[in-house]
Design a protein around this motif. Structure first.
Motif, PDB file in Angstrom:
ATOM      1  N   ALA A  10       0.856  -1.119  -0.142  1.00  0.00           N
ATOM      2  CA  ALA A  10       0.233  -0.019   0.037  1.00  0.00           C
ATOM      3  C   ALA A  10       0.904   1.378   0.099  1.00  0.00           C
ATOM      4  O   ALA A  10       1.894   1.357   0.499  1.00  0.00           O
ATOM      5  CB  ALA A  10      -0.806   0.001   1.240  1.00  0.00           C
ATOM      6  N   ARG A  11       0.513   2.179  -0.843  1.00  0.00           N
ATOM      7  CA  ARG A  11       1.502   3.277  -0.842  1.00  0.00           C
ATOM      8  C   ARG A  11       0.490   4.229   0.361  1.00  0.00           C
ATOM      9  O   ARG A  11      -0.417   4.815  -0.039  1.00  0.00           O
ATOM     10  CB  ARG A  11       1.275   4.082  -2.120  1.00  0.00           C
ATOM     11  CG  ARG A  11       1.942   3.079  -3.234  1.00  0.00           C
ATOM     12  CD  ARG A  11       2.828   3.803  -4.323  1.00  0.00           C
ATOM     13  NE  ARG A  11       3.403   3.016  -4.840  1.00  0.00           N
ATOM     14  CZ  ARG A  11       2.990   2.393  -6.168  1.00  0.00           C
ATOM     15  NH1 ARG A  11       2.064   2.876  -6.835  1.00  0.00           N
ATOM     16  NH2 ARG A  11       3.877   1.445  -6.807  1.00  0.00           N
ATOM     17  N   GLY A  12       1.288   4.475   1.405  1.00  0.00           N
ATOM     18  CA  GLY A  12       0.808   5.482   2.497  1.00  0.00           C
ATOM     19  C   GLY A  12       0.424   4.718   3.775  1.00  0.00           C
ATOM     20  O   GLY A  12       0.542   5.068   4.721  1.00  0.00           O
ATOM     21  N   ASN A  13       0.037   3.329   3.536  1.00  0.00           N
ATOM     22  CA  ASN A  13      -0.322   2.292   4.620  1.00  0.00           C
ATOM     23  C   ASN A  13      -0.913   2.894   5.712  1.00  0.00           C
ATOM     24  O   ASN A  13      -0.398   3.225   6.659  1.00  0.00           O
ATOM     25  CB  ASN A  13       0.990   1.849   5.095  1.00  0.00           C
ATOM     26  CG  ASN A  13       0.892   0.577   5.694  1.00  0.00           C
ATOM     27  OD1 ASN A  13      -0.151  -0.225   5.498  1.00  0.00           O
ATOM     28  ND2 ASN A  13       1.712   0.129   6.858  1.00  0.00           N
ATOM     29  N   PRO A  14      -2.367   3.020   5.828  1.00  0.00           N
ATOM     30  CA  PRO A  14      -3.191   2.591   4.479  1.00  0.00           C
ATOM     31  C   PRO A  14      -2.949   3.856   3.265  1.00  0.00           C
ATOM     32  O   PRO A  14      -2.774   4.983   3.472  1.00  0.00           O
ATOM     33  CB  PRO A  14      -4.579   2.634   4.926  1.00  0.00           C
ATOM     34  CG  PRO A  14      -4.624   3.656   6.158  1.00  0.00           C
ATOM     35  CD  PRO A  14      -3.242   3.518   6.836  1.00  0.00           C
ATOM     36  N   GLY A  15      -3.192   3.170   2.127  1.00  0.00           N
ATOM     37  CA  GLY A  15      -3.178   3.984   0.955  1.00  0.00           C
ATOM     38  C   GLY A  15      -3.591   2.974  -0.158  1.00  0.00           C
ATOM     39  O   GLY A  15      -4.131   2.038   0.213  1.00  0.00           O
ATOM     40  N   PRO A  16      -3.399   3.574  -1.572  1.00  0.00           N
ATOM     41  CA  PRO A  16      -3.875   2.858  -2.635  1.00  0.00           C
ATOM     42  C   PRO A  16      -3.104   1.412  -2.589  1.00  0.00           C
ATOM     43  O   PRO A  16      -1.842   1.458  -2.480  1.00  0.00           O
ATOM     44  CB  PRO A  16      -3.327   3.660  -3.817  1.00  0.00           C
ATOM     45  CG  PRO A  16      -3.456   4.970  -3.347  1.00  0.00           C
ATOM     46  CD  PRO A  16      -3.237   4.900  -1.791  1.00  0.00           C
ATOM     47  N   VAL A  40      -8.229   1.248  -0.931  1.00  0.00           N
ATOM     48  CA  VAL A  40      -7.358   1.672   0.110  1.00  0.00           C
ATOM     49  C   VAL A  40      -7.291   0.605   1.102  1.00  0.00           C
ATOM     50  O   VAL A  40      -8.591   0.246   1.546  1.00  0.00           O
ATOM     51  CB  VAL A  40      -7.826   3.008   0.597  1.00  0.00           C
ATOM     52  CG1 VAL A  40      -7.262   3.494   1.925  1.00  0.00           C
ATOM     53  CG2 VAL A  40      -7.952   4.103  -0.207  1.00  0.00           C
ATOM     54  N   THR A  42      -4.251  -1.705   3.997  1.00  0.00           N
ATOM     55  CA  THR A  42      -2.813  -1.577   4.624  1.00  0.00           C
ATOM     56  C   THR A  42      -2.286  -2.547   3.779  1.00  0.00           C
ATOM     57  O   THR A  42      -2.641  -3.432   3.181  1.00  0.00           O
ATOM     58  CB  THR A  42      -2.990  -1.930   5.951  1.00  0.00           C
ATOM     59  OG1 THR A  42      -3.578  -3.692   6.193  1.00  0.00           O
ATOM     60  CG2 THR A  42      -3.765  -1.208   6.879  1.00  0.00           C
ATOM     61  N   ARG A 132      -4.136   3.868  -7.450  1.00  0.00           N
ATOM     62  CA  ARG A 132      -3.863   5.058  -7.126  1.00  0.00           C
ATOM     63  C   ARG A 132      -4.811   5.813  -8.287  1.00  0.00           C
ATOM     64  O   ARG A 132      -5.449   6.773  -8.461  1.00  0.00           O
ATOM     65  CB  ARG A 132      -2.438   5.670  -7.355  1.00  0.00           C
ATOM     66  CG  ARG A 132      -2.252   7.002  -7.120  1.00  0.00           C
ATOM     67  CD  ARG A 132      -0.608   7.313  -6.997  1.00  0.00           C
ATOM     68  NE  ARG A 132      -0.135   7.224  -8.101  1.00  0.00           N
ATOM     69  CZ  ARG A 132       0.854   6.506  -8.632  1.00  0.00           C
ATOM     70  NH1 ARG A 132       1.607   6.070  -7.554  1.00  0.00           N
ATOM     71  NH2 ARG A 132       1.407   6.588 -10.032  1.00  0.00           N
ATOM     72  N   SER A 136      -8.145   8.435  -8.157  1.00  0.00           N
ATOM     73  CA  SER A 136      -7.945   9.777  -8.300  1.00  0.00           C
ATOM     74  C   SER A 136      -9.291  10.182  -9.132  1.00  0.00           C
ATOM     75  O   SER A 136      -9.298  11.255  -9.350  1.00  0.00           O
ATOM     76  CB  SER A 136      -6.775  10.189  -8.824  1.00  0.00           C
ATOM     77  OG  SER A 136      -6.486   9.463 -10.173  1.00  0.00           O
TER      78      SER A 136
END
Length: 138
Positions: A10-16, A40, A42, A132, A136
């Motif tokens: 995941a980019r951001g963890n969580p994230g995309p 989104v 983890t 991602r 967006s």
């Protein structure tokens, strides 16, 4: 027997987030590669989504013996029963993976270094890119 290399991130963890799976024959011959964006989530959720996808693939294709290789020590130790699954977000995925492993037959888990998991990592990154982009556009 097949070998399933799995990865998630995941980019951001969580994230995309997304996962990647590479299926090989025991001798290393590639069989199939696939990935999936999961929105989104983890890193750990994405790792488990990769495991579930690999086990579903094995069951669908009639493979009764699977060697799962993952660079997630947490996932491997949890699936081996050495670590408890405490996080409520992982418990349903863990349960689903256990049921799928039972359906498949014989599943072995091995922790591998990240360098040994580069194909699954590449696929997981492609899925994260897709997550991602789709995130967006909403």
């Amino acid at each position: 027997m097949i070998v399933a290399y799995i990865d998630g991130g995941a980019r951001g963890n969580p994230g995309p987030a997304g996962y990647g799976v590479r299926i090989e024959q025991a001798d290393g011959t590639p069989v199939e590669e696939f990935c999936g964006a999961i929105g989104v989530a983890t890193n750990n959720v994405a790792e488990y989504q990769g495991l579930v996808a690999a086990l579903e693939w094995a069951r669908t294709h009639g493979h009764a013996t699977v060697h799962v290789r993952s660079d997630s020590l947490l996932l491997v130790q949890q699936m081996l029963g050495n670590y408890k699954v405490k996080h409520p977000g992982l418990q349903p995925l863990y349960g689903k993976a256990r049921l799928l492993a039972h359906d498949v037959g014989r599943v072995r888990y091995e922790h591998v270094r990240r360098e040994a998991n580069k194909h699954a990592d590449r696929l997981a990154n492609a899925a994260m890119d897709a997550a991602r982009v789709s995130g967006s556009e909403s």
